[in-house]
Design an enzyme around this catalytic site. Sequence first.
Site, PDB file in Angstrom:
ATOM      1  N   HIS A  34     102.212  -0.822  32.079  1.00 23.51           N
ATOM      2  CA  HIS A  34     101.182  -1.822  31.461  1.00 23.51           C
ATOM      3  C   HIS A  34      99.984  -2.283  32.117  1.00 23.51           C
ATOM      4  CE1 HIS A  34     104.705  -3.067  28.548  1.00 23.51           C
ATOM      5  NE2 HIS A  34     105.534  -2.602  29.627  1.00 23.51           N
ATOM      6  N   LYS A  40      87.648   2.671  64.993  1.00 17.37           N
ATOM      7  CA  LYS A  40      88.488   1.800  65.652  1.00 17.37           C
ATOM      8  C   LYS A  40      87.310   1.865  66.564  1.00 17.37           C
ATOM      9  CE  LYS A  40      92.244   3.350  66.247  1.00 17.37           C
ATOM     10  NZ  LYS A  40      93.876   4.055  66.773  1.00 17.37           N
ATOM     11  N   GLU A  85      97.034  10.461  55.196  1.00 22.32           N
ATOM     12  CA  GLU A  85      96.129  10.589  56.415  1.00 22.32           C
ATOM     13  C   GLU A  85      96.792  12.134  57.176  1.00 22.32           C
ATOM     14  OE1 GLU A  85      96.513   7.121  59.673  1.00 22.32           O
ATOM     15  OE2 GLU A  85      98.397   8.598  60.202  1.00 22.32           O
TER      16      GLU A  85
END
Length: 549
Positions: free
Chosen positions: A386, A514, A355
Amino acid sequence: MKNINPTQTAAWQALQKHFDEMKDVTIADLFAKDGDRFSKFSATFDDQMLVDYSKNRITEETLAKLQDLAKECDLAGAIKSMFSGEKINRTENRAVLHVALRNRSNTPILVDGKDVMPEVNAVLEKMKTFSEAIISGEWKGYTGKAITDVVNIGIGGSDLGPYMVTEALRPYKNHLNMHFVSNVDGTHIAEVLKKVNPETTLFLVASKTFTTQETMTNAHSARDWFLKAAGDEKHVAKHFAALSTNAKAVGEFGIDTANMFEFWDWVGGRYSLWSAIGLSIVLSIGFDNFVELLSGAHAMDKHFSTTPAEKNLPVLLALIGIWYNNFFGAETEAILPYDQYMHRFAAYFQQGNMESNGKYVDRNGNVVDYQTGPIIWGEPGTNGQHAFYQLIHQGTKMVPCDFIAPAITHNPLSDHHQKLLSNFFAQTEALAFGKSREVVEQEYRDQGKDPATLDYVVPFKVFEGNRPTNSILLREITPFSLGALIALYEHKIFTQGVILNIFTFDQWGVELGKQLANRILPELKDDKEISSHDSSTNGLINRYKAWRG
């Protein structure tokens, strides 16, 4: 703070030539030629942290040229600008002063000619008083019972930092149970509310403006749930506190503004855990431990602001990152903590880095023609071994890695920690030096394998090595050392932003989605077919409406 295109500097041109000389040099060769490489390419901080950057594809000449780049881009001037309260977040006309929040020296720091430290200290004192009342049980809920659970409602910086720190410092936690709600998906708040009792729960609503969609949606759902049990709205004040600056909205919600903890526009969200946003941390580990967290960060601040570039840990890590991102073409970095308590550390700096430096426009407003912020990801070891280490070891992409581990564990069960650390040490060795074809062939001969099997299998067992890593070994994960580690990464990110000529402290990239969501939301409230968007978005919305019934 100066606006300098790094690619136009003499240092960048010198680095490009140097890269041509270095691109085929191996880490194994560098160690073979210099038996003293570890001591030359490692440093300690406050006897709490060892940073080993020797397993990188760098030489002393590489670092000297990278430091020349930092000088040409006036990193030293930028550091002074930030610490002195200059408004270096120019797109929002704000100072950037998370360092003031942990300024344990209390030396004045001025914004617009006003010392911010008295207000910082006043909020800290208020957090101390409030937290002690909650932790001690002096504060009572509406039925006279003490608080047992704290629910932090926030998103982004109001959630990721406090959640990461409270998890990392669980060995220091008190009796209070901590919960974090961030997602506007109702499942998140619903599942948390199943675990708590309205009589003994305190909600912290973390929103500077008290208008953040996700946070306020969750806060109102929590309030509705609470009032179903409590009945009278006057009881809200005993069970809700606000981390905000909007006193009017806080009061209208039913929260006593005496329990509103403010912070300032010079505190960026992803750097806000040091502020009132860290109240959940204080409630979890106690005020004294929170001060230790601040003190560790402050110690790193002093190191960053006063240490020459050639010995400055955040600067060194930042420069090495630029070397890989912009010259080797590495697009990603992995953060791999070998400590289960640190399981949210990579996610926290995924936001912190991406960000901050995920920008394609420079400080002059021009589109850049070079790489800016890398993709950040990671999981705790040994789980990652793994899962995705296969690609790091034998894939076609360079993934520089930071390995982080404590020498002393909080849970000394049997030989668990020795096994964990043996993997920590082994992975960086394997990534650096690999395993040659000759070694693999000899192993198969020693096992008595037939030549046909050997010829077929050997190529799959070869490890090229030459994969770069940093190792950060902490004495122990304490509030102080964690504070220093977080600040180390914060300043690394800032340093890269300065050199890459981008604005690190705004985040306009979060806005468009937004805005569009606010436009779409009213369209979802009825059953009418939608045709106002592109065919894909129309099709998705209309299928959603058909399926929801």
